[in-house]
Design a protein around this motif. Sequence first.
Motif, PDB file in Angstrom:
ATOM      1  N   ASP A  64      -1.425  -2.301  -7.425  1.00  0.00           N
ATOM      2  CA  ASP A  64      -0.218  -1.580  -7.054  1.00  0.00           C
ATOM      3  C   ASP A  64       0.802  -1.716  -8.174  1.00  0.00           C
ATOM      4  O   ASP A  64       0.737  -2.632  -8.995  1.00  0.00           O
ATOM      5  CB  ASP A  64       0.357  -2.067  -5.716  1.00  0.00           C
ATOM      6  CG  ASP A  64       0.772  -3.528  -5.752  1.00  0.00           C
ATOM      7  OD1 ASP A  64       0.051  -4.341  -6.349  1.00  0.00           O
ATOM      8  OD2 ASP A  64       1.818  -3.872  -5.171  1.00  0.00           O
TER       9      ASP A  64
ATOM     10  N   SER B 222       6.418   3.049   9.816  1.00  0.00           N
ATOM     11  CA  SER B 222       5.603   2.782   8.618  1.00  0.00           C
ATOM     12  C   SER B 222       5.266   1.314   8.409  1.00  0.00           C
ATOM     13  O   SER B 222       4.357   0.993   7.640  1.00  0.00           O
ATOM     14  CB  SER B 222       6.347   3.287   7.377  1.00  0.00           C
ATOM     15  OG  SER B 222       7.535   2.529   7.176  1.00  0.00           O
TER      16      SER B 222
ATOM     17  N   GLY C 239       4.034   2.095  -5.694  1.00  0.00           N
ATOM     18  CA  GLY C 239       2.891   2.965  -5.446  1.00  0.00           C
ATOM     19  C   GLY C 239       1.583   2.218  -5.539  1.00  0.00           C
ATOM     20  O   GLY C 239       1.479   1.183  -6.222  1.00  0.00           O
ATOM     21  N   SER C 240       0.593   2.713  -4.857  1.00  0.00           N
ATOM     22  CA  SER C 240      -0.742   2.148  -4.898  1.00  0.00           C
ATOM     23  C   SER C 240      -1.555   2.913  -5.928  1.00  0.00           C
ATOM     24  O   SER C 240      -1.907   4.084  -5.714  1.00  0.00           O
ATOM     25  CB  SER C 240      -1.398   2.231  -3.517  1.00  0.00           C
ATOM     26  OG  SER C 240      -2.691   1.683  -3.530  1.00  0.00           O
TER      27      SER C 240
ATOM     28  N   SER D 177       0.781  -1.242   0.000  1.00  0.00           N
ATOM     29  CA  SER D 177       0.000   0.000   0.000  1.00  0.00           C
ATOM     30  C   SER D 177       0.811   1.290   0.000  1.00  0.00           C
ATOM     31  O   SER D 177       0.303   2.331  -0.415  1.00  0.00           O
ATOM     32  CB  SER D 177      -0.930   0.014   1.226  1.00  0.00           C
ATOM     33  OG  SER D 177      -0.177  -0.015   2.431  1.00  0.00           O
ATOM     34  N   LEU D 178       2.079   1.251   0.439  1.00  0.00           N
ATOM     35  CA  LEU D 178       2.836   2.491   0.587  1.00  0.00           C
ATOM     36  C   LEU D 178       3.336   3.021  -0.756  1.00  0.00           C
ATOM     37  O   LEU D 178       3.681   2.251  -1.662  1.00  0.00           O
ATOM     38  CB  LEU D 178       4.027   2.284   1.525  1.00  0.00           C
ATOM     39  CG  LEU D 178       3.708   2.031   3.002  1.00  0.00           C
ATOM     40  CD1 LEU D 178       4.997   1.823   3.784  1.00  0.00           C
ATOM     41  CD2 LEU D 178       2.910   3.189   3.595  1.00  0.00           C
ATOM     42  N   ASN D 179       3.386   4.339  -0.868  1.00  0.00           N
ATOM     43  CA  ASN D 179       4.053   5.005  -1.996  1.00  0.00           C
ATOM     44  C   ASN D 179       5.455   5.388  -1.544  1.00  0.00           C
ATOM     45  O   ASN D 179       5.607   6.107  -0.545  1.00  0.00           O
ATOM     46  CB  ASN D 179       3.288   6.267  -2.395  1.00  0.00           C
ATOM     47  CG  ASN D 179       1.867   5.977  -2.835  1.00  0.00           C
ATOM     48  OD1 ASN D 179       1.624   5.115  -3.668  1.00  0.00           O
ATOM     49  ND2 ASN D 179       0.906   6.704  -2.271  1.00  0.00           N
TER      50      ASN D 179
ATOM     51  N   PHE E 100       8.964   8.432   1.574  1.00  0.00           N
ATOM     52  CA  PHE E 100       7.551   8.117   1.435  1.00  0.00           C
ATOM     53  C   PHE E 100       6.803   9.340   0.899  1.00  0.00           C
ATOM     54  O   PHE E 100       7.225  10.478   1.083  1.00  0.00           O
ATOM     55  CB  PHE E 100       6.953   7.699   2.782  1.00  0.00           C
ATOM     56  CG  PHE E 100       7.597   6.474   3.370  1.00  0.00           C
ATOM     57  CD1 PHE E 100       7.284   5.205   2.913  1.00  0.00           C
ATOM     58  CD2 PHE E 100       8.537   6.593   4.395  1.00  0.00           C
ATOM     59  CE1 PHE E 100       7.876   4.085   3.459  1.00  0.00           C
ATOM     60  CE2 PHE E 100       9.137   5.479   4.955  1.00  0.00           C
ATOM     61  CZ  PHE E 100       8.803   4.214   4.487  1.00  0.00           C
ATOM     62  N   SER E 101       5.674   9.101   0.246  1.00  0.00           N
ATOM     63  CA  SER E 101       4.860  10.202  -0.263  1.00  0.00           C
ATOM     64  C   SER E 101       3.391   9.814  -0.206  1.00  0.00           C
ATOM     65  O   SER E 101       3.044   8.630  -0.066  1.00  0.00           O
ATOM     66  CB  SER E 101       5.254  10.567  -1.692  1.00  0.00           C
ATOM     67  OG  SER E 101       4.992   9.486  -2.571  1.00  0.00           O
ATOM     68  N   GLU E 102       2.537  10.798  -0.329  1.00  0.00           N
ATOM     69  CA  GLU E 102       1.100  10.559  -0.310  1.00  0.00           C
ATOM     70  C   GLU E 102       0.570  10.177  -1.684  1.00  0.00           C
ATOM     71  O   GLU E 102      -0.538   9.647  -1.797  1.00  0.00           O
ATOM     72  CB  GLU E 102       0.362  11.815   0.179  1.00  0.00           C
ATOM     73  CG  GLU E 102       0.664  12.179   1.620  1.00  0.00           C
ATOM     74  CD  GLU E 102       0.166  11.126   2.599  1.00  0.00           C
ATOM     75  OE1 GLU E 102      -0.878  10.506   2.304  1.00  0.00           O
ATOM     76  OE2 GLU E 102       0.827  10.917   3.642  1.00  0.00           O
ATOM     77  N   VAL E 103       1.373  10.420  -2.712  1.00  0.00           N
ATOM     78  CA  VAL E 103       0.927  10.154  -4.079  1.00  0.00           C
ATOM     79  C   VAL E 103       1.887   9.186  -4.763  1.00  0.00           C
ATOM     80  O   VAL E 103       2.995   8.924  -4.285  1.00  0.00           O
ATOM     81  CB  VAL E 103       0.830  11.463  -4.906  1.00  0.00           C
ATOM     82  CG1 VAL E 103      -0.203  12.378  -4.301  1.00  0.00           C
ATOM     83  CG2 VAL E 103       2.194  12.162  -4.968  1.00  0.00           C
TER      84      VAL E 103
END
Length: 334
Positions: A81, A176, A74-75, A51-53, A202-205
């Motif tokens: 993914d 994380s 990335g998801s 799930s993590l970007n 890590f990033s949100e996108v």
Amino acid sequence: MTKYVVAIALWFVAIAPLGALAQSDERAESVERAANAGQVWFDRMAKALRSLNFEATLVQSQGQRIQPLVWLHGSYDHNTDIELLIYLNGADTRALRIGDQTYYYSQAGGSYTLQSDVTFGLIPPAFYKPFTQINAQYQVIASGGMRVTGRNAQYLRLISRDDNRYHYDLWVDRESGMLLKLQMMTPQGEILEQLQVTSIAFSEVLPEQLTEVSDIQRPPKLYDLQQLTELQFALRPQWLPAGFELRRAHHRKLHDTPLPTDYFLYSDGLTEVSIYVTDQRTQALPNLALQGPESIVNAHVNGFAVTVVGKMPADTLRRIGESMTVTATQGNPQ
């Protein structure tokens, strides 16, 4: 006075077993708590890998062989993914996975496509799934931690319930859940393979490089399932370690060779074992057993050349090869 001393001594003797029993119970409870915590951390790692970007660099080492890589993940949506691996040493080699389709590109060995929801060669497929899927054959213990790549990490010990498989040491990011370091070792403790993340962001996108993969040309499939035929030889394995199940069995010609070969793939959820069977008259293989990150054993059985390959001790692969027996019927096992 002597009477009182004797009485006190007898009292200590009487309660000593009770104290030992209490200590034994405490140890058992401590081990159970560590195992429960280990499963929680393992499942958190599996979720993070899906799930993590992130954008990461890492180093993979096997003996004297060291390979640095760039790792992006990335998801794309809740069901898909995307993962990209770029190998930085040797020929330009990359692996791109989109959902359950994995594309391998190499200037040295050609390019091909496999249907797989994990990218082979980096992390065992079981690490992407809940621990319950391998619980029957492995146990995982949480025990302390240390700093890895400047991050606080939880240490996990993944132990085979027998000596027929390799063990793993894992370090998981406490913030994380991301896997930061992995060591694969023999039951005797010899380290065979290591992987360590050296930097990670890590990033949100979705990482920017992964937003452009839709335009990349897809290579042909390594083999077409419709072109595979039933097994042609009557040789079958009669023993594998507990938990191994047949995932694939077919007859084909080996890649880049004209040799007709029966192929078996077995897995216990974490480790895979491949068995290749050819006619000994067309394949003169030497008897050998090599142990390493990818062990290999060659054997000759009833006029057939048998090769067993897998991330397992050579003694285990040898036992599998020696168990091969001619059966009454040909065709695929049911």
